[in-house]
Design an enzyme around this catalytic site. Structure first.
Site, short mmCIF file in Angstrom:
data_model
loop_
_atom_site.label_atom_id
_atom_site.label_comp_id
_atom_site.label_asym_id
_atom_site.label_seq_id
_atom_site.Cartn_x
_atom_site.Cartn_y
_atom_site.Cartn_z
CD GLU A 1 26.30 2.25 -62.15
OE1 GLU A 1 27.59 2.64 -62.06
OE2 GLU A 1 25.86 1.43 -61.74
CB CYS B 1 27.42 5.73 -60.15
SG CYS B 1 26.56 5.98 -58.29
CG ASN C 1 32.49 4.15 -56.88
OD1 ASN C 1 33.45 3.44 -57.67
ND2 ASN C 1 31.94 3.91 -56.08
CB ILE C 2 34.84 10.24 -59.45
CG1 ILE C 2 35.75 9.14 -60.21
CG2 ILE C 2 35.59 11.34 -58.62
CD1 ILE C 2 36.48 8.43 -59.90
CD GLU C 3 32.82 7.82 -52.40
OE1 GLU C 3 33.47 7.28 -51.21
OE2 GLU C 3 32.02 6.42 -52.99
CB CYS D 1 23.74 5.00 -62.31
SG CYS D 1 25.01 5.48 -62.14
CB CYS E 1 22.41 4.37 -57.27
SG CYS E 1 22.81 5.57 -58.76
N1 THU Z 1 27.97 3.49 -57.06
C1 THU Z 1 28.29 3.40 -57.99
O1 THU Z 1 29.55 3.60 -58.67
N2 THU Z 1 26.81 2.91 -59.32
C2 THU Z 1 25.28 2.31 -58.29
O2 THU Z 1 25.14 2.07 -59.31
C3 THU Z 1 25.60 2.15 -57.20
C4 THU Z 1 26.68 3.07 -56.03
C5 THU Z 1 28.56 3.81 -56.06
C6 THU Z 1 28.77 5.85 -55.06
C7 THU Z 1 29.04 5.58 -54.53
O3 THU Z 1 30.66 5.94 -54.52
C8 THU Z 1 29.48 4.04 -52.90
O4 THU Z 1 28.65 3.38 -54.99
C9 THU Z 1 28.63 4.46 -53.26
O5 THU Z 1 27.49 4.65 -53.46
#
Ligand code: THU
Length: 235
Positions: A158, A156, A145-147, A192, A189
């Site tokens: 995925e 996310c 995951n990248i923010e 995704c 989520c």
């Molecule tokens: N996140 C994922 O990478 N995959 C998911 O299916 C649920 C959420 C990440 C997104 C964000 O970087 C962090 O989790 C919190 O939401």
């Protein structure tokens, strides 16, 4: 690789307008990204978002955004976010693009655990890793995951794995696996689920939960009564 062939990899069945770009990272590698539209239009991943996020997943900071034709959507945001330059370039055939393919691991769990440390998570401190496997099961693509500063523009794990696969010309998948580190039972989520449903609805998502348990589910079962419309895709 040239622009024409990269454009063939964009998933744009709704607009019929393929958009692609290439981002140069701060270690000099070139990361291709393609636009990935969704039947739910607001979930569309822009080409620049895909390429910059993939660049970040390789622990590189985007420095230069290369595009063709008109400026792609979200260009200004990503330019400002990393103080990048952006250039209209008519030919990319002299650039060696990053190869996103990974070998298929014998134990996915081990690779997923190692990947967790590569997540770029300044906002959540909640690492997630993913591996998407092609239909022939001979190549896979990893994701974390990248923010970024705008929470809504993060991706996310995925979707990073999927974005790497599509930019590599792979669009037929066997399954996707996901690993979390915190919490207990975790599953993809809503966004995704919707995006995965568009690309591998009848495949399974394999979930390695933070509490060391495992479960697997058909993606179609995770999104009952999903949004669809026969009227879309015929613009
Ligand atoms: N996140 C994922 O990478 N995959 C998911 O299916 C649920 C959420 C990440 C997104 C964000 O970087 C962090 O989790 C919190 O939401």
């Amino acid at each position: 690789m040239n622009w024409i062939n990269l454009k063939k990899r964009a998933h744009t069945p709704y607009s019929k307008k393929p958009v692609v770009c290439v981002v140069e990272g701060d270690r000099g590698d070139f990361f291709p990204g393609v636009r990935i539209e969704n039947v739910s239009f607001p979930l569309t991943i822009s080409a620049v978002q895909a390429a910059c996020s993939i660049c970040l997943s390789y622990q590189q900071i985007p420095k230069r955004i290369l595009y063709v034709d008109e400026a792609p959507s979200q260009l200004e945001y990503w330019k400002n976010e990393f103080d990048c330059t952006a250039e209209l370039v008519s030919d990319i055939s002299s650039f060696k693009l990053m190869d996103y393919r990974s070998p298929v691991p014998s134990t996915k769990k081990e690779v997923l655990v190692q990947l967790l440390s590569e997540a770029v998570i300044p906002n959540s401190d909640f690492p997630v890793s993913a591996i998407i496997l092609n239909k022939q099961e001979d190549v896979c693509f990893t994701g974390v995951n990248i923010e970024v500063s705008d929470w809504a523009k993060g991706l996310c794990a995925e979707r990073i794995a999927l974005a790497k696969a599509l930019a590599s010309g792979i669009n037929d998948f066997a399954n996707i696996s996901v690993h979390t580190l915190k919490g207990e039972f975790s599953s993809p989520c809503g966004a995704c689920r919707q995006v995965l449903h568009e690309h591998l609805p009848l495949s399974k998502v394999e979930l390695f939960h933070a509490d060391a348990t495992y479960s697997e589910h058909f993606i179609i079962d995770l999104l009952p009564f999903s949004f669809t419309s026969k009227n879309l895709g015929k613009l």
